[in-house]
Design a protein around this motif. Sequence first.
Motif, mmCIF file in Angstrom:
data_model
loop_
_atom_site.group_PDB
_atom_site.id
_atom_site.type_symbol
_atom_site.label_atom_id
_atom_site.label_comp_id
_atom_site.label_asym_id
_atom_site.label_seq_id
_atom_site.Cartn_x
_atom_site.Cartn_y
_atom_site.Cartn_z
ATOM 1 N N LYS A 179 -2.296 -3.971 -10.957
ATOM 2 C CA LYS A 179 -3.164 -5.096 -10.630
ATOM 3 C C LYS A 179 -3.682 -4.955 -9.217
ATOM 4 O O LYS A 179 -2.998 -4.456 -8.335
ATOM 5 N N LYS A 180 -4.900 -5.446 -9.035
ATOM 6 C CA LYS A 180 -5.458 -5.485 -7.691
ATOM 7 C C LYS A 180 -4.945 -6.746 -7.015
ATOM 8 O O LYS A 180 -4.299 -7.589 -7.619
ATOM 9 N N GLU A 181 -5.254 -6.845 -5.732
ATOM 10 C CA GLU A 181 -4.946 -8.089 -5.031
ATOM 11 C C GLU A 181 -5.641 -9.229 -5.759
ATOM 12 O O GLU A 181 -6.838 -9.146 -6.045
ATOM 13 N N PRO A 182 -4.928 -10.273 -6.092
ATOM 14 C CA PRO A 182 -5.596 -11.360 -6.824
ATOM 15 C C PRO A 182 -6.694 -12.005 -5.986
ATOM 16 O O PRO A 182 -6.505 -12.285 -4.806
ATOM 17 N N THR A 183 -7.833 -12.172 -6.628
ATOM 18 C CA THR A 183 -8.964 -12.753 -5.911
ATOM 19 C C THR A 183 -9.352 -14.109 -6.478
ATOM 20 O O THR A 183 -10.128 -14.838 -5.887
ATOM 21 N N GLY A 184 -8.827 -14.420 -7.640
ATOM 22 C CA GLY A 184 -9.251 -15.647 -8.299
ATOM 23 C C GLY A 184 -8.270 -16.783 -8.091
ATOM 24 O O GLY A 184 -7.454 -16.763 -7.174
ATOM 25 N N GLU A 204 -10.972 -11.623 -13.520
ATOM 26 C CA GLU A 204 -10.520 -11.646 -12.137
ATOM 27 C C GLU A 204 -10.600 -13.047 -11.555
ATOM 28 O O GLU A 204 -9.792 -13.426 -10.711
ATOM 29 N N GLN A 205 -11.579 -13.799 -12.007
ATOM 30 C CA GLN A 205 -11.697 -15.184 -11.549
ATOM 31 C C GLN A 205 -10.449 -15.986 -11.863
ATOM 32 O O GLN A 205 -10.095 -16.905 -11.152
ATOM 33 N N ASN A 226 -7.389 -14.650 -12.383
ATOM 34 C CA ASN A 226 -6.173 -13.891 -12.086
ATOM 35 C C ASN A 226 -5.448 -13.414 -13.335
ATOM 36 O O ASN A 226 -4.238 -13.591 -13.486
#
Lengths: 176, 158
Positions: free
Chosen positions: B135-140, B77-78, B80
């Motif tokens: 996919k989730k909302e990108p957090t990375g 996730e970091q 993306n």
Amino acid sequence: MAMFRAGLQRLSNVFNGQGGILSRLITQNAPTTNVTAPNTTKDVIATCNKLIEERTSRNFAIVHLLGKQWRVTDGDLLVVEGYWPPNIGDKIKLDKVLLAATKDFSLIGRPLVQPGLVTVTATVISKGLSHTRTHFKKKRRKQFMRINFQRAQQTMLRINTVEIANKINEAPKNVF
Amino acid sequence: MVFLTVANWIRARGPDEFWRKRRIFRLAAHYTGRRRNCYSVAVRNVHRALAYATKARKLKKEDMKVLWDTRITAACEQHNITAFSLREGLGRADIMLDRKSLSDLAAWEPKTFHCLAAVAKEKLNLDNFIDGTDKKEPTGINLNLKDVMLEAWLKEKK
């Protein structure tokens, strides 16, 4: 990202351009414009070779041993379970290296790093049995109960050295 | 005891009562209260504990697998990239690292993991592979693939 950049700031001075071949990919600052791609590749390899020569930091490697992958570094102690022929005092070279790295770069194998590039030596320091594992089964109201005891063979290994040879991207000699 | 007839031998209930109970009490020595002192209670608890210990040897391996997956997903996730596409990309690039070593790298060698993520993503780009997982909302932070110069290396046939 800022932290990441700060960590690699020193590196970016070492490397003229960013990029990698089968080595670490430097993905931090904006790439310098005056270096063309093929040169950069060569530069990276040359720099990595230089870094190896200087031996600035400790190496680690991921080796494949008895169906498991282990991340090892100098002085590590491994306990390998199951039947394994080597005896106490044997010095062993662990050849199946999947990945080797230092602080500054990583060598990624597909699936193995080329033979002769990374040398992982280990010594067998003890052989013995594990603690007794009790295998106990019981079914309620069915008069069924079984108990067995088992101990697995264990071999203890000391990793002596993890060395990366100073010849990244040399033509591999087929040792095997 | 000497059994002169088979019938008696079948009827015999193993070792002497004292020793039979002592085996159980020794395993219950660290319990508290009646669980420790009263045989009928102790034996139930000891049997349950042994059965749990047997089952837990398998459960431990499954739990470790879940833990490793969690670590890999978090590290992905970091950058993306989904854990699925990381595995797919590494598989296509013939990089045969297993869950254990990937999670090891994710936790302790983030720079190396960063590189592996970049390799995987670049390989998928070269293969025109589209990751269809939700996919989730990108957090990375998106991987900077401009500096990955592995085209020749990733395209070469093994």
